[in-house]
Design a protein around this motif. Structure first.
Motif, mmCIF file in Angstrom:
data_model
loop_
_atom_site.group_PDB
_atom_site.id
_atom_site.type_symbol
_atom_site.label_atom_id
_atom_site.label_comp_id
_atom_site.label_asym_id
_atom_site.label_seq_id
_atom_site.Cartn_x
_atom_site.Cartn_y
_atom_site.Cartn_z
ATOM 1 N N ILE A 3 0.791 -1.091 -0.039
ATOM 2 C CA ILE A 3 -0.035 0.018 0.039
ATOM 3 C C ILE A 3 0.804 1.335 -0.028
ATOM 4 N N THR A 4 0.566 2.083 -0.969
ATOM 5 C CA THR A 4 1.359 3.471 -0.960
ATOM 6 C C THR A 4 0.599 4.360 -0.205
ATOM 7 N N TYR A 5 1.028 5.113 0.636
ATOM 8 C CA TYR A 5 0.342 6.178 1.535
ATOM 9 C C TYR A 5 1.129 7.309 1.076
ATOM 10 N N ILE A 6 0.578 8.561 0.730
ATOM 11 C CA ILE A 6 1.169 9.700 0.297
ATOM 12 C C ILE A 6 0.714 10.817 1.183
ATOM 13 N N GLU A 7 1.612 11.283 1.763
ATOM 14 C CA GLU A 7 1.392 12.473 2.882
ATOM 15 C C GLU A 7 1.024 13.737 2.120
ATOM 16 N N TYR A 8 0.318 14.774 2.573
ATOM 17 C CA TYR A 8 -0.216 15.810 2.231
ATOM 18 C C TYR A 8 1.016 16.458 1.298
ATOM 19 N N ASP A 9 2.160 16.507 1.836
ATOM 20 C CA ASP A 9 3.343 17.121 1.032
ATOM 21 C C ASP A 9 3.904 16.344 -0.007
ATOM 22 N N GLY A 10 3.270 15.155 -0.070
ATOM 23 C CA GLY A 10 3.973 14.361 -1.328
ATOM 24 C C GLY A 10 4.935 13.293 -0.695
ATOM 25 N N THR A 11 5.274 13.008 0.442
ATOM 26 C CA THR A 11 6.219 12.211 0.787
ATOM 27 C C THR A 11 5.399 10.964 0.347
ATOM 28 N N LYS A 29 0.919 1.208 12.398
ATOM 29 C CA LYS A 29 1.903 0.145 12.856
ATOM 30 C C LYS A 29 3.437 0.645 12.178
ATOM 31 N N ASN A 30 3.500 1.050 11.085
ATOM 32 C CA ASN A 30 4.744 1.621 10.426
ATOM 33 C C ASN A 30 4.932 3.136 10.705
ATOM 34 N N ASN A 31 4.521 3.686 11.538
ATOM 35 C CA ASN A 31 4.768 5.251 11.889
ATOM 36 C C ASN A 31 4.445 6.016 10.342
ATOM 37 N N VAL A 32 3.391 5.843 9.848
ATOM 38 C CA VAL A 32 3.270 6.743 8.717
ATOM 39 C C VAL A 32 2.552 7.949 9.439
ATOM 40 N N PRO A 33 3.093 9.157 9.181
ATOM 41 C CA PRO A 33 2.541 10.223 9.832
ATOM 42 C C PRO A 33 1.219 10.744 9.140
ATOM 43 N N GLY A 34 0.127 11.194 9.932
ATOM 44 C CA GLY A 34 -0.963 11.730 9.199
ATOM 45 C C GLY A 34 -2.133 10.879 9.285
ATOM 46 N N ILE A 35 -2.128 9.650 10.011
ATOM 47 C CA ILE A 35 -3.122 8.907 10.481
ATOM 48 C C ILE A 35 -3.048 8.794 11.912
#
Ligand code: FES
Length: 105
Positions: A3-11, A29-35
């Motif tokens: 799964i690709t999570y794309i942050e608001y800034d494009g990361t 669980k994988n420390n994706v910021p924003g959720i």
């Protein structure tokens, strides 16, 4: 499923999430910021709001009535808005792309 999570800034964060987990759990669980997922996946906080990539709308299925009403509390809701704790990961979602909203940046 990948799964690709794309942050608001494009990361971009490409994460291999196990089937049975939710898209929200894969991020937390994988420390994706924003959720933030304040309610822990109970469909009661709307801080796990994501935009599902157009190509994946069919595969991620329909929103429940409960999810629909909780989305009213999210900002900038679009037709492809979902609460990521309500999307179960399966092999069918391999390659899924979700974008995170500005309010969770
Ligand atoms: Fe609270 Fe999804 S984690 S609504």
């Amino acid at each position: 499923a990948k799964i690709t999570y794309i942050e608001y800034d494009g990361t971009e964060h490409v994460i291999d999430v196990k089937s049975g987990l939710t898209v929200m759990e894969g991020a937390v669980k994988n420390n994706v910021p924003g959720i933030d997922a304040d309610c822990g996946g109970a469909c009661a906080c709307a801080t796990c709001h994501v935009y599902v990539d157009q190509a994946w709308l069919d595969k991620t299925g329909d929103k429940s009535a409960m999810e629909e009403s909780m989305l009213d509390f999210a900002e900038n809701v679009e037709p492809n808005s979902r609460l990521s704790c309500q999307i179960k990961v399966s092999d069918a979602l391999d390659g899924l792309v979700v974008r995170l909203p500005e309010s969770q940046h």
